[in-house]
Design a protein around this motif. Structure first.
Motif, PDB file in Angstrom:
ATOM      1  N   UNK A  36      12.109  35.277  82.520  1.00 11.61           N
ATOM      2  CA  UNK A  36      12.589  35.207  81.133  1.00 11.61           C
ATOM      3  C   UNK A  36      11.883  34.108  80.349  1.00 11.61           C
ATOM      4  N   UNK A  37      11.732  32.956  80.956  1.00 13.33           N
ATOM      5  CA  UNK A  37      11.098  31.824  80.268  1.00 13.33           C
ATOM      6  C   UNK A  37       9.628  32.096  79.959  1.00 13.33           C
ATOM      7  N   UNK A  38       8.929  32.746  80.876  1.00 10.37           N
ATOM      8  CA  UNK A  38       7.494  32.955  80.697  1.00 10.37           C
ATOM      9  C   UNK A  38       7.159  34.203  79.887  1.00 10.37           C
ATOM     10  N   UNK A  39       8.115  35.093  79.690  1.00  9.69           N
ATOM     11  CA  UNK A  39       7.885  36.264  78.841  1.00  9.69           C
ATOM     12  C   UNK A  39       8.585  36.119  77.494  1.00  9.69           C
ATOM     13  N   UNK A  40       9.452  35.117  77.402  1.00  7.09           N
ATOM     14  CA  UNK A  40      10.242  34.892  76.192  1.00  7.09           C
ATOM     15  C   UNK A  40      11.099  36.113  75.861  1.00  7.09           C
ATOM     16  N   UNK A  41      11.576  36.806  76.896  1.00 12.33           N
ATOM     17  CA  UNK A  41      12.430  37.983  76.769  1.00 12.33           C
ATOM     18  C   UNK A  41      13.600  37.849  77.729  1.00 12.33           C
ATOM     19  N   UNK A  42      14.755  38.332  77.309  1.00 14.83           N
ATOM     20  CA  UNK A  42      15.933  38.334  78.173  1.00 14.83           C
ATOM     21  C   UNK A  42      15.952  39.593  79.029  1.00 14.83           C
ATOM     22  N   UNK A  43      16.312  39.447  80.281  1.00 11.62           N
ATOM     23  CA  UNK A  43      16.462  40.593  81.179  1.00 11.62           C
ATOM     24  C   UNK A  43      17.790  41.261  80.850  1.00 11.62           C
ATOM     25  N   UNK A  44      17.744  42.577  80.641  1.00 13.64           N
ATOM     26  CA  UNK A  44      18.955  43.306  80.259  1.00 13.64           C
ATOM     27  C   UNK A  44      19.584  44.045  81.428  1.00 13.64           C
ATOM     28  N   UNK A  45      18.753  44.480  82.374  1.00 12.57           N
ATOM     29  CA  UNK A  45      19.250  45.230  83.515  1.00 12.57           C
ATOM     30  C   UNK A  45      18.593  44.713  84.791  1.00 12.57           C
ATOM     31  N   UNK A  46      19.391  44.638  85.854  1.00  6.62           N
ATOM     32  CA  UNK A  46      18.872  44.277  87.173  1.00  6.62           C
ATOM     33  C   UNK A  46      19.310  45.386  88.119  1.00  6.62           C
ATOM     34  N   UNK A  47      18.351  46.107  88.662  1.00  4.51           N
ATOM     35  CA  UNK A  47      18.646  47.173  89.605  1.00  4.51           C
ATOM     36  C   UNK A  47      18.281  46.686  91.000  1.00  4.51           C
ATOM     37  N   UNK A  48      19.195  46.820  91.939  1.00  9.80           N
ATOM     38  CA  UNK A  48      18.941  46.353  93.299  1.00  9.80           C
ATOM     39  C   UNK A  48      19.181  47.445  94.336  1.00  9.80           C
ATOM     40  N   UNK A  49      19.100  48.693  93.890  1.00  7.87           N
ATOM     41  CA  UNK A  49      19.260  49.830  94.790  1.00  7.87           C
ATOM     42  C   UNK A  49      19.133  51.133  94.020  1.00  7.87           C
ATOM     43  N   UNK A  50      19.133  52.229  94.750  1.00  6.26           N
ATOM     44  CA  UNK A  50      18.917  53.545  94.136  1.00  6.26           C
ATOM     45  C   UNK A  50      20.150  54.093  93.426  1.00  6.26           C
TER      46      UNK A  50
END
Length: 59
Positions: A36-50
């Motif tokens: 987030x800090x290096x792209x200057x964008x907030x992560x909206x979704x985190x997928x950790x499986x199918x």
């Protein structure tokens, strides 16, 4: 231009269900914050499986 390399600590395999980012291992949270800090964008979704229930919607 010289590339810059960063190293990160690994995190344990994600087991179970997570409902918020704060429940994730600290090493993974640090990695996500770096992105987030290096792209200057907030992560909206985190997928950790199918499966659909393996997705965290970040607010």
């Amino acid at each position: 231009m010289t590339p810059i390399y960063y190293t990160f600590r690994g995190w344990p395999q994600l087991k179970g269900n997570y409902h918020s980012r704060l429940e994730l291992p600290v090493e993974l949270r640090l990695f996500l914050s770096f992105i987030e800090e290096h792209t200057n964008k907030k992560i909206r979704y985190i997928s950790y499986g199918a499966d659909r229930d393996k997705t965290i919607i970040c607010h």
